[in-house]
Scaffold this motif. Structure first.
Motif, mmCIF file in Angstrom:
data_model
loop_
_atom_site.group_PDB
_atom_site.id
_atom_site.type_symbol
_atom_site.label_atom_id
_atom_site.label_comp_id
_atom_site.label_asym_id
_atom_site.label_seq_id
_atom_site.Cartn_x
_atom_site.Cartn_y
_atom_site.Cartn_z
ATOM 1 N N LYS A 92 -27.702 22.356 -96.368
ATOM 2 C CA LYS A 92 -27.009 23.172 -95.365
ATOM 3 C C LYS A 92 -25.514 23.258 -95.667
ATOM 4 C CE LYS A 92 -25.798 21.535 -91.429
ATOM 5 N NZ LYS A 92 -25.778 20.901 -90.080
ATOM 6 N N MET A 93 -24.944 22.139 -96.082
ATOM 7 C CA MET A 93 -23.512 22.113 -96.381
ATOM 8 C C MET A 93 -23.187 22.943 -97.620
ATOM 9 S SD MET A 93 -22.888 18.067 -95.582
ATOM 10 C CE MET A 93 -21.095 18.103 -95.685
ATOM 11 N N ILE A 94 -24.101 22.933 -98.588
ATOM 12 C CA ILE A 94 -23.912 23.748 -99.793
ATOM 13 C C ILE A 94 -23.945 25.231 -99.431
ATOM 14 C CG2 ILE A 94 -24.956 24.454 -101.985
ATOM 15 C CD1 ILE A 94 -25.988 21.554 -102.246
ATOM 16 N N LEU A 95 -24.958 25.623 -98.659
ATOM 17 C CA LEU A 95 -25.144 27.036 -98.323
ATOM 18 C C LEU A 95 -24.038 27.567 -97.413
ATOM 19 C CD1 LEU A 95 -29.017 27.084 -97.695
ATOM 20 C CD2 LEU A 95 -27.778 27.719 -99.771
ATOM 21 N N ASN A 96 -23.519 26.696 -96.548
ATOM 22 C CA ASN A 96 -22.481 27.121 -95.603
ATOM 23 C C ASN A 96 -21.068 26.915 -96.137
ATOM 24 O OD1 ASN A 96 -24.496 27.780 -93.787
ATOM 25 N ND2 ASN A 96 -24.347 25.851 -92.661
ATOM 26 N N GLY A 97 -20.969 26.444 -97.372
ATOM 27 C CA GLY A 97 -19.654 26.226 -97.956
ATOM 28 C C GLY A 97 -18.862 25.127 -97.283
ATOM 29 N N ASP A 100 -16.019 21.982 -99.048
ATOM 30 C CA ASP A 100 -14.610 22.161 -99.419
ATOM 31 C C ASP A 100 -13.727 20.988 -99.005
ATOM 32 O OD1 ASP A 100 -15.947 24.517 -99.734
ATOM 33 O OD2 ASP A 100 -14.282 25.779 -99.117
ATOM 34 N N THR A 101 -13.853 20.576 -97.739
ATOM 35 C CA THR A 101 -12.978 19.538 -97.215
ATOM 36 C C THR A 101 -13.145 18.211 -97.946
ATOM 37 O OG1 THR A 101 -12.274 18.409 -95.196
ATOM 38 C CG2 THR A 101 -14.620 18.847 -95.432
ATOM 39 N N TYR A 102 -14.368 17.958 -98.441
ATOM 40 C CA TYR A 102 -14.629 16.715 -99.165
ATOM 41 C C TYR A 102 -14.100 16.785 -100.596
ATOM 42 C CZ TYR A 102 -17.844 16.064 -95.259
ATOM 43 O OH TYR A 102 -18.376 15.944 -94.001
ATOM 44 N N PHE A 170 -27.986 24.040 -105.327
ATOM 45 C CA PHE A 170 -26.854 24.657 -106.010
ATOM 46 C C PHE A 170 -27.328 25.815 -106.896
ATOM 47 C CE2 PHE A 170 -24.742 20.407 -105.460
ATOM 48 C CZ PHE A 170 -23.612 20.852 -104.791
ATOM 49 N N TYR A 171 -28.564 25.692 -107.387
ATOM 50 C CA TYR A 171 -29.106 26.681 -108.314
ATOM 51 C C TYR A 171 -30.061 27.672 -107.637
ATOM 52 C CZ TYR A 171 -27.652 22.976 -111.556
ATOM 53 O OH TYR A 171 -26.942 22.015 -112.229
ATOM 54 N N ALA A 172 -30.902 27.156 -106.738
ATOM 55 C CA ALA A 172 -32.009 27.962 -106.228
ATOM 56 C C ALA A 172 -31.882 28.354 -104.767
ATOM 57 C CB ALA A 172 -33.326 27.211 -106.440
ATOM 58 N N GLY A 173 -30.734 28.085 -104.147
ATOM 59 C CA GLY A 173 -30.582 28.467 -102.749
ATOM 60 C C GLY A 173 -31.179 27.440 -101.802
ATOM 61 N N ASN A 174 -31.717 27.908 -100.714
ATOM 62 C CA ASN A 174 -32.179 27.018 -99.647
ATOM 63 C C ASN A 174 -33.464 26.280 -100.029
ATOM 64 O OD1 ASN A 174 -32.800 25.712 -97.301
ATOM 65 N ND2 ASN A 174 -32.596 27.504 -95.989
ATOM 66 N N TYR A 255 -21.122 25.477 -107.356
ATOM 67 C CA TYR A 255 -20.792 25.627 -105.938
ATOM 68 C C TYR A 255 -19.755 26.722 -105.707
ATOM 69 C CZ TYR A 255 -18.846 24.436 -101.340
ATOM 70 O OH TYR A 255 -18.392 24.479 -100.051
ATOM 71 N N GLU A 256 -20.001 27.534 -104.706
ATOM 72 C CA GLU A 256 -19.069 28.579 -104.301
ATOM 73 C C GLU A 256 -18.485 28.226 -102.949
ATOM 74 O OE1 GLU A 256 -20.914 32.354 -104.368
ATOM 75 O OE2 GLU A 256 -21.445 32.271 -106.496
#
Length: 265
Positions: A92-97, A100-102, A170-174, A255-256
């Motif tokens: 969830k954190m990857i998909l929602n970006g 960043d803060t970490y 990171f590669y395949a989405g959710n 990561y985006e």
């Protein structure tokens, strides 16, 4: 290398103290969730007790042996989620970006992510496992210390497998559903006698879903100590930690940023 490990352990302990002090601000809610989870888990003792009153053994395991599996798995699961509370939220954190803060902080990003949250009910799982172990086996320093050691290794393996699964997002989405499925598999396989699993499933339990090293071998070592088998568990734990770190940081290159500004107190 040792310096980095020391720093990581120090950071984990800091987060643990901070999270504990945070949840203790709401003590009534904390106690209700903890004891509620203990009562929920205790219902399964009655199920196995009734079952073993009708059969002598299942897969070569007796009632006490199955309770050993439950105590190790419950404590390992609990420790994993009370220390690494965000381990189930990585996708969830990857998909929602939300990473960043970490990433902007000087500390290890993965540990920062994992330890910045705790799951209150996991305290119930942890206490349940410890209490169950003492009730079924008594309190003997050697066996109890081995039990604690293997609960820690079990928690590290459990978390490492989940980190690895989530890192594929990171590669395949959710792939959150995949991680949840693996979680259910690890729990389900770990609380049933090893002898009932045959063929290809047996290989899976040594590799992709390593419950053999999380529960089965540790339970055997606690009952009949074997230095070689204990070292095997430690070695597999280190291997899975390395796999998790490599999978996460390799994926992190994909990561985006979500361009989200999230404040952390």
């Amino acid at each position: 290398m040792l310096m980095e490990v020391r720093k990581s352990i120090k950071l984990i302990l800091y987060y643990f103290k901070f999270n504990l002090s945070a949840v203790m601000e709401y003590r009534v809610s904390f106690l209700v969730q903890v004891f509620g989870m203990i009562l929920n888990n205790s219902a399964f003792i009655f199920f196995w007790w009734v079952l073993f009153n009708n059969v002598n053994s299942i897969g070569g395991y007796g009632f006490k042996d199955v309770m050993m599996l439950w105590s190790i798995m419950s404590t390992s699961f609990g420790v994993s989620f009370l220390v690494f509370g965000n381990v189930g939220n990585i996708t969830k954190m990857i998909l929602n970006g939300e990473l960043d803060t970490y990433l902007l902080q000087p500390k290890d990003a993965l540990i920062n992510i994992l330890c910045s949250k705790t799951i209150v009910s996991a305290w119930g799982d942890t206490l349940y496992g410890v209490i169950l172990f003492i009730i079924m086996n008594g309190f003997h320093i050697k066996s109890f210390m081995l039990f604690i050691l293997f609960c820690i290794t079990g928690a590290l393996i459990f978390a490492s497998v989940l980190i690895t699964c989530h890192s594929f997002s990171f590669y395949a989405g959710n792939l959150d559903s995949l991680a949840q499925l693996v979680t259910e598999f690890m729990i389900s396989f770990a609380i049933y006698p090893e002898g009932i699993f045959k063929g290809a499933i047996k290989y899976v339990l040594y590799t992709a879903i390593p419950t053999v090293f999380m529960v089965y071998i540790p339970a055997e070592v606690v009952i009949n100590f074997s230095l070689i088998k204990a070292l095997e568990v430690l070695a597999v734990t280190v291997v899975w930690i390395i796999i998790a770190y490599v999978a996460f940081y390799k994926g992190l290159k994909k990561y985006e940023s979500g361009n989200l500004i999230i404040s952390k107190l």
